[in-house]
Motif scaffolding. Structure first.
Motif, short mmCIF file in Angstrom:
data_model
loop_
_atom_site.label_atom_id
_atom_site.label_comp_id
_atom_site.label_asym_id
_atom_site.label_seq_id
_atom_site.Cartn_x
_atom_site.Cartn_y
_atom_site.Cartn_z
N LEU A 177 -1.31 -17.78 -9.67
CA LEU A 177 -0.93 -16.45 -9.25
C LEU A 177 -1.76 -15.61 -8.15
O LEU A 177 -1.28 -14.84 -7.59
CB LEU A 177 -0.81 -15.45 -10.46
N ALA A 178 -2.68 -16.38 -7.88
CA ALA A 178 -3.48 -15.79 -6.59
C ALA A 178 -2.99 -16.30 -5.19
O ALA A 178 -3.40 -15.84 -4.12
CB ALA A 178 -4.96 -16.21 -6.49
N ALA A 179 -1.81 -16.88 -5.31
CA ALA A 179 -1.33 -17.58 -4.10
C ALA A 179 -0.49 -16.52 -3.56
O ALA A 179 0.91 -16.47 -3.62
CB ALA A 179 -0.52 -18.95 -4.32
N GLY A 180 -0.86 -15.49 -2.73
CA GLY A 180 -0.34 -14.50 -2.16
C GLY A 180 0.00 -14.68 -0.71
O GLY A 180 0.00 -15.92 -0.28
N CYS A 181 0.55 -13.74 0.15
CA CYS A 181 0.62 -13.62 1.39
C CYS A 181 0.09 -12.28 1.97
O CYS A 181 0.52 -11.17 1.74
CB CYS A 181 1.96 -13.76 1.78
N SER A 182 -1.15 -12.23 2.90
CA SER A 182 -1.50 -11.14 3.44
C SER A 182 -0.46 -10.49 4.33
O SER A 182 -0.52 -9.23 4.17
CB SER A 182 -2.62 -11.58 4.32
N MET A 183 0.40 -11.42 4.82
CA MET A 183 1.42 -10.63 5.81
C MET A 183 2.57 -9.70 4.80
O MET A 183 2.64 -8.67 4.98
CB MET A 183 2.27 -11.44 6.35
N ALA A 184 2.72 -10.35 3.60
CA ALA A 184 3.50 -9.78 2.54
C ALA A 184 3.01 -8.51 2.07
O ALA A 184 3.66 -7.14 2.00
CB ALA A 184 4.15 -10.59 1.44
N ASP A 185 1.51 -8.38 1.90
CA ASP A 185 1.04 -7.31 1.49
C ASP A 185 0.96 -6.25 2.59
O ASP A 185 0.44 -4.98 2.15
CB ASP A 185 -0.67 -7.50 1.23
N MET A 186 1.54 -6.43 3.57
CA MET A 186 1.17 -5.43 4.85
C MET A 186 2.28 -4.32 4.84
O MET A 186 2.37 -3.42 5.56
CB MET A 186 1.07 -5.91 6.46
N ALA A 187 3.35 -4.39 4.02
CA ALA A 187 4.42 -3.55 3.80
C ALA A 187 4.63 -3.36 2.31
O ALA A 187 5.06 -4.21 1.60
CB ALA A 187 5.57 -3.99 4.40
N THR A 188 4.15 -2.07 1.77
CA THR A 188 4.32 -1.79 0.54
C THR A 188 5.52 -0.83 0.45
O THR A 188 6.10 -0.05 1.45
CB THR A 188 3.27 -0.83 0.09
N ALA A 189 6.18 -0.87 -0.72
CA ALA A 189 7.24 -0.27 -0.92
C ALA A 189 7.14 1.49 -0.59
O ALA A 189 8.15 1.89 0.21
CB ALA A 189 7.93 -0.42 -2.56
N GLU A 190 6.22 1.98 -1.09
CA GLU A 190 5.83 3.30 -0.60
C GLU A 190 5.79 3.52 0.97
O GLU A 190 6.52 4.47 1.46
CB GLU A 190 4.31 3.61 -1.32
N GLN A 191 5.01 2.75 1.48
CA GLN A 191 5.17 2.93 2.92
C GLN A 191 6.48 2.74 3.68
O GLN A 191 6.89 3.58 4.70
CB GLN A 191 4.23 1.76 3.62
N VAL A 192 7.11 1.97 3.19
CA VAL A 192 8.47 1.71 3.77
C VAL A 192 9.49 2.83 3.66
O VAL A 192 10.13 3.14 4.12
CB VAL A 192 9.00 0.23 3.35
N GLU A 193 9.29 3.23 2.03
CA GLU A 193 10.29 4.42 1.85
C GLU A 193 9.80 5.55 2.79
O GLU A 193 10.76 6.39 3.27
CB GLU A 193 10.03 4.76 0.52
N ASN B 150 8.99 -13.40 4.11
CA ASN B 150 7.68 -13.07 3.86
C ASN B 150 7.38 -11.65 3.69
O ASN B 150 6.75 -10.96 4.29
CB ASN B 150 6.88 -13.46 4.91
N SER B 151 8.19 -11.20 2.53
CA SER B 151 7.97 -9.73 1.91
C SER B 151 8.13 -9.71 0.46
O SER B 151 8.75 -10.68 -0.07
CB SER B 151 8.94 -8.82 2.64
N SER B 152 7.75 -8.65 0.11
CA SER B 152 7.82 -8.50 -1.66
C SER B 152 9.09 -8.25 -1.93
O SER B 152 9.94 -7.79 -1.11
CB SER B 152 6.99 -7.44 -1.97
N ALA B 153 9.56 -8.60 -3.21
CA ALA B 153 10.90 -8.36 -3.93
C ALA B 153 11.21 -6.81 -3.61
O ALA B 153 12.15 -6.43 -3.41
CB ALA B 153 10.76 -8.66 -5.29
#
Ligand code: 13P
Ligand code: SF4
Length: 397
Positions: A132-148, A170-173
């Motif tokens: 579960l630690a296999a994330g992506c630093s790029m995906a972490d650069m846009a959070t839902a709150e920031q995008v809203e 390469n972004s979160s769900a």
């Protein structure tokens, strides 16, 4: 009373310190809100176990057709050998959607890919990420709150209706769901141009998330827009660091995100390799910076890089700007060609590399014993809107 003489100048803007992320010990705990969470109950086999390959093969054979293993091209060789299908993000999303008979989909890739697979597969299938630690630093650069917050700004300006969100795979769900809710599409590095053409037929401006480089490279290099058509929205600055006019006038509103692996390649790397290897063809991934892409001979997704090398003349020389596991594999598979890494220093994707043989064995043996570890499950509402955006991508002309 005049205050001019006593006014203190406003302090220059400073980037906020990164949010501290507690380091979680491998296999000890989990943080469900973060891609950095790790859960690995039970014992991971030691990497030194000489039987790891045989154990993975035995567990895989026992599971038979109930199991389908997907492997992204950046995975290690000892993991990729167990993949039923290898591919870039686009091909893996297609393949996940096309396997309704597989009960377990083990995703050897990173978290956002496993989320997409879960969204595209049926409720009876389970998608598993071996670490579960296999994330992506790029995906972490846009959070839902920031995008809203960014979208609210576009709404306040009265331009949201003409802006179409295009979000990189390469972004979160959450970001994919935002995209689906606002009539946009997902894209990957192999269909970004088609996605932008579709978006510009629908609206007059694009909000491109979260990789500024893929957005800029596609708009400028492939579609003939100018650099002046692009602005960069910085979620860490007040108002994204952009004036109302800049937002109104831009064709491409690029999110300030990037890949930490591809961001390492510089124009100097290209100059240096051209000096070192006469006649070399420079081939880079579109997540590289625009100045690097401008200097390269060819640009393409991981799947396209592989195809170009398969078609290349024996004796030709290639410098490749992408993740090192793939470059090393290509060099082994093409002994008749000279294949070098574009950078002088090594450049693995550390999160992709978290999926190693011990984690794969641990996962497959758990499944063979009837336990299902590390299930990636996107909640129903998020999955619904994210699927709208993903299906729009799969339907692109
Ligand atoms: P592609 O495999 O789609 O080219 O993506 C590269 C990448 O960075 C995946 O994380
Ligand atoms: Fe993310 Fe870059 Fe690693 Fe791909 S290579 S998973 S974009 S950090």
């Amino acid at each position: 009373m005049s205050t001019a003489s006593t006014a203190v100048p406003a302090p220059a803007f400073q980037e906020p310190a990164p949010t501290p992320v507690s380091l979680l010990l491998l296999g000890r705990t989990a943080d469900p809100r973060s891609e950095r969470g790790v859960e690995c109950p039970g014992d991971l086999p030691p990497a030194s176990d000489p039987d790891l390959v045989a154990r993975a093969a035995a567990a895989k054979a026992k599971l038979g057709d109930r199991l389908f293993i997907l492997g992204h091209h950046y995975q290690r060789d000892d993991v990729i050998r167990f993949a039923d299908v290898t591919g870039d993000s686009f091909k893996l999303a297609q393949q996940a959607a096309a396997r309704p008979e597989a009960e377990y989909i083990v995703f050897c890739g990173v978290h956002f890919m496993a989320e997409s697979a879960d969204i595209l597969t049926s409720k009876t299938q389970q998608v598993i990420l071996p670490d579960l630690a296999a994330g992506c630093s790029m995906a972490d650069m846009a959070t839902a709150e920031q995008v809203e917050r960014c979208w609210e700004r576009l709404e306040d300006l009265g331009i949201a209706e003409r802006v179409v969100p295009v979000s990189y795979m390469n972004s979160s769900a959450d970001i994919k769901a935002f995209t689906g809710r606002h009539g946009g599409t997902i894209c990957t590095s192999s269909n970004a141009e088609r996605a932008l053409e579709w978006a510009f037929a629908k609206g007059s401006q694009v909000l491109f998330l979260p990789d500024q480089h893929l957005g800029r490279n596609t708009a400028v290099r492939d579609m003939g827009l100018s650099l002046d058509d692009c602005v960069v929205y910085n979620p860490h600055r007040p108002d994204g660091g952009l004036t109302d006019d800049q937002l109104r006038d831009a064709k491409m509103i690029l999110w300030r995100g990037h890949c930490s692996v591809h961001g390492r390649f510089t124009p100097e790397c290209v100059d240096e390799v051209r000096e070192r290897v006469p006649g070399v063809n420079v081939l880079v991934h579109p997540e590289c910076r625009h100045e690097v892409v401008e200097k390269a001979d060819y640009v393409g997704s991981t799947e396209r890089i592989i195809t170009l090398l398969n078609e290349a003349e024996p004796g030709s020389a290639w410098a490749i700007g992408t993740e090192l596991n793939l470059v090393k594999r290509l060099a082994t598979e093409h002994p008749d060609k000279q294949i070098v890494f574009l950078d002088k220093s090594v450049c693995y994707c550390s999160t992709m590399n978290r999926i190693d043989l011990p984690h794969l064995v641990w996962t497959l043996e758990a499944l063979a014993e009837g336990r299902v570890p590390n299930v990636i499950e996107v909640d129903a509402d998020t999955a619904h809107y994210a699927r709208v955006a993903l299906e729009q991508m799969l339907a692109l002309p």
